[in-house]
Enzyme design. Structure first.
Site, short mmCIF file in Angstrom:
data_model
loop_
_atom_site.label_atom_id
_atom_site.label_comp_id
_atom_site.label_asym_id
_atom_site.label_seq_id
_atom_site.Cartn_x
_atom_site.Cartn_y
_atom_site.Cartn_z
N GLY A 311 0.85 -1.19 0.00
CA GLY A 311 0.00 0.00 0.00
C GLY A 311 0.88 1.24 0.00
O GLY A 311 0.97 1.99 -0.96
N TYR A 352 1.73 7.49 15.70
CA TYR A 352 2.86 6.53 15.72
C TYR A 352 4.20 7.21 16.00
O TYR A 352 5.25 6.59 15.77
CB TYR A 352 3.00 5.85 14.35
CG TYR A 352 1.73 5.31 13.74
CD1 TYR A 352 1.06 4.23 14.31
CD2 TYR A 352 1.20 5.87 12.58
CE1 TYR A 352 -0.09 3.72 13.73
CE2 TYR A 352 0.05 5.37 12.00
CZ TYR A 352 -0.60 4.30 12.59
OH TYR A 352 -1.73 3.81 12.00
N CYS A 378 -6.33 21.19 19.94
CA CYS A 378 -6.08 21.27 21.37
C CYS A 378 -5.62 19.93 21.93
O CYS A 378 -6.34 19.30 22.72
CB CYS A 378 -7.37 21.70 22.08
SG CYS A 378 -7.33 23.44 22.42
N GLU A 379 -4.48 19.46 21.49
CA GLU A 379 -3.89 18.22 22.02
C GLU A 379 -2.39 18.36 21.92
O GLU A 379 -1.87 18.82 20.88
CB GLU A 379 -4.30 17.00 21.18
CG GLU A 379 -5.74 16.63 21.33
CD GLU A 379 -5.96 15.14 21.49
OE1 GLU A 379 -5.00 14.40 21.82
OE2 GLU A 379 -7.10 14.72 21.29
N1 LLP Z 1 -2.24 -6.06 3.42
C1 LLP Z 1 -2.89 -6.05 4.59
C2 LLP Z 1 -3.71 -7.19 4.97
C3 LLP Z 1 -2.76 -4.95 5.46
O1 LLP Z 1 -3.41 -4.96 6.61
C4 LLP Z 1 -1.97 -3.85 5.08
C5 LLP Z 1 -1.83 -2.69 5.95
C6 LLP Z 1 -1.32 -3.90 3.83
C7 LLP Z 1 -1.48 -5.02 3.03
C8 LLP Z 1 -0.47 -2.78 3.31
O2 LLP Z 1 0.60 -2.46 4.11
P1 LLP Z 1 1.64 -1.37 3.57
O3 LLP Z 1 2.27 -1.92 2.32
O4 LLP Z 1 0.91 -0.13 3.29
O5 LLP Z 1 2.61 -1.20 4.65
N2 LLP Z 1 -1.81 3.55 9.26
C9 LLP Z 1 -0.50 2.92 9.38
C10 LLP Z 1 -0.36 1.71 8.49
C11 LLP Z 1 -1.37 0.63 8.77
C12 LLP Z 1 -1.30 -0.51 7.80
C13 LLP Z 1 -2.40 -1.49 8.01
N3 LLP Z 1 -2.39 -2.58 7.11
C14 LLP Z 1 0.57 3.96 9.06
O6 LLP Z 1 0.24 5.10 8.74
O7 LLP Z 1 1.75 3.68 9.17
#
Ligand code: LLP
Length: 448
Positions: A311, A352, A378-379
């Site tokens: 992603g 994070y 406000c945090e």
């Molecule tokens: N496949 C599954 C089943 C997932 O749960 C995720 C991400 C991906 C693929 C893709 O992961 P990536 O390639 O994007 O690392 N909000 C967090 C990231 C949460 C990711 C959740 N799942 C951040 O901003 O770092």
């Protein structure tokens, strides 16, 4: 594996480098966009999205590459990714709906259901009635029953908890978290039972998000466990402990996403070619069950396909968030620079402690000074960075926050009753608004 700090990713070229740093963006262009559309403003460069897709496809030429759309579900991004030939991995009915609206055919759509609400399963099953090529990935045997109750007997992939996690923060290391997937030691059994009721096509695991070169061992460990499980399903007679079980014909083994990008200016990019080679060798050969028996007679047997689900890698460095300085305040520690974007626009630093590069696009040759960049919420968590050396910020300056294309707008909220920002997409030299700025009226639109 070569030196993980090596810059020389073989899939990257001068025209398509492994990372686009914040400094590589055209500052004048960003200034012009901010003047025209106001701030806070997200800018997403669809040409860069296309380049990222191309590098992934080059590094994984025989794999299924599925974009985990949760990183950025904007319609323009989805259409770009579809045209670039990637599949789509969705986490909810809303994501499925967006992906189908962006023209992905069902056989390129994968829905990974995590404790799926009934409403989401209802939607997925009705989408499958229209698009029978769609695949549903389940992380619990219970979800299989819920699908069967809805008349579903289509393509199923079983998500496994590999017991190995990795990622940039403990909150995103899903692979070792019991919330996700069928426990590894029960997975074969669940897959075999599922195969009696559904068309089981794959197994799946995801280590976590934001894996850097230093964590590739965990990635390799996960992939090799998945390879072992896949072989024991495809060729149970050779697996020793499962002799007599029917083989399960797996179309693919999905080892998840998580490929990290360098947020810090001097952090090296992942060598995608290295990652791809490590992945392929850790997976090993997984014969298709129906071809294993006559492998020798026919020469090379058909093998299960490797699938990956990036992603972040697709969109992170294709996006920046532009924000205007509204306040500067000297303090005993360092100058606090107040800006008009906040944690409601880009949550990652607050959630994070994530680092995002920041640049003062109006700073010219002013001297650099370490500052705290803080938003209007406000945090105390509403801070984009401390001790950041920026060209001495002044009220009205335009700052750019980099590598903001993944999980940026996507995690934006209206907390503190703040309308969400606008987003402009760049493509082939043109710019167009792809999400209008929300107004105060939008804040109360769903209230009665
Ligand atoms: N496949 C599954 C089943 C997932 O749960 C995720 C991400 C991906 C693929 C893709 O992961 P990536 O390639 O994007 O690392 N909000 C967090 C990231 C949460 C990711 C959740 N799942 C951040 O901003 O770092």
């Amino acid at each position: 594996m070569s030196d993980p700090t090596s810059e020389a990713a073989s899939t990257a070229t001068d025209e398509n480098p492994s990372v686009r740093r914040l400094a590589d963006w055209d500052a004048d262009r960003l200034q012009a966009l901010a003047s025209e559309h106001d701030t806070p403003l997200y800018v997403v460069d669809l040409d860069r999205v296309r380049e990222n897709c191309a590098r992934l496809r080059d590094a994984f030429p025989d794999a299924d590459v599925r974009y985990a759309v949760k990183a950025h579900t904007g319609q323009a991004v989805l259409e770009t990714v579809r045209e670039a030939g990637l599949d789509a991995e969705c986490a909810s009915a809303g994501e499925l709906d967006r992906v189908l609206a962006a023209g992905f055919p069902g056989d390129r759509v994968h829905y990974t259901a995590v404790n799926p609400p009934a409403r989401d399963l209802d939607y997925a099953v009705s989408a499958w009635n229209e698009e029978p090529g769609l695949t549903i990935t389940v992380g619990a045997a219970d979800t299989l029953d819920r699908l069967a109750e809805r008349g579903y007997d289509g393509r199923v992939c079983v998500r496994v908890n590999p017991g190995v996690g990795a990622g940039h923060h403990e909150k995103v290391r899903t692979g070792a978290d019991v919330k996700f997937g069928v426990p590894y030691d029960r997975a074969a059994q669940v897959v075999r039972e599922a195969d009696e009721r559904f068309d089981v096509v794959g197994i799946h695991a995801h280590a976590g998000s934001g894996i850097d070169a230093g964590q590739l061992d965990s990635h390799r460990e996960l992939v090799s466990r998945m390879g072992e499980l896949a072989r024991s399903l495809a060729t149970p007679d050779e697996a020793g402990d499962a002799t007599g079980a029917d083989p399960v014909d797996l179309e693919y083994v999905d080892v998840g996403g998580g490929f990290g990008v360098p947020y810090e200016e001097d952090a090296p990019p992942l060598d995608l070619q290295d990652v791809a080679e490590a992945t392929r060798s850790a997976l090993g050969r997984v014969p298709r069950a129906d071809t294993a028996a006559d492998a020798d007679a026919d020469g090379a047997p058909t093998e299960a396909t490797l699938a990956v689900e990036p992603g972040r890698y697709v969109v992170a460095d294709a996006g920046v968030l532009l924000t205007t300085v509204n306040t500067t305040k000297p303090t005993a520690e360092e100058t606090v620079v107040g800006v008009d974007a906040g944690m409601t626009d880009l949550l990652r630093p607050a959630m994070y402690d994530a680092y995002h590069p920041i640049r003062n696009l109006s700073g010219g040759d002013r001297e650099e000074t370490p500052v705290t960049v803080a938003g209007p919420i406000c945090e105390s968590a509403d801070v984009f960075g401390t001790k950041r050396p920026l060209a001495q910020p002044e009220r009205g300056d335009l700052l750019a926050i980099g590598i903001a294309g993944a999980y940026g707008y996507e995690m934006a909220s209206q907390y503190n009753s703040r309308p969400r920002p606008a987003e402009v997409a760049l493509e082939d030299g043109d710019a167009r608004v792809v999400r209008r700025r929300e107004t105060l009226d939008d804040l109360t639109r769903v209230e009665r």
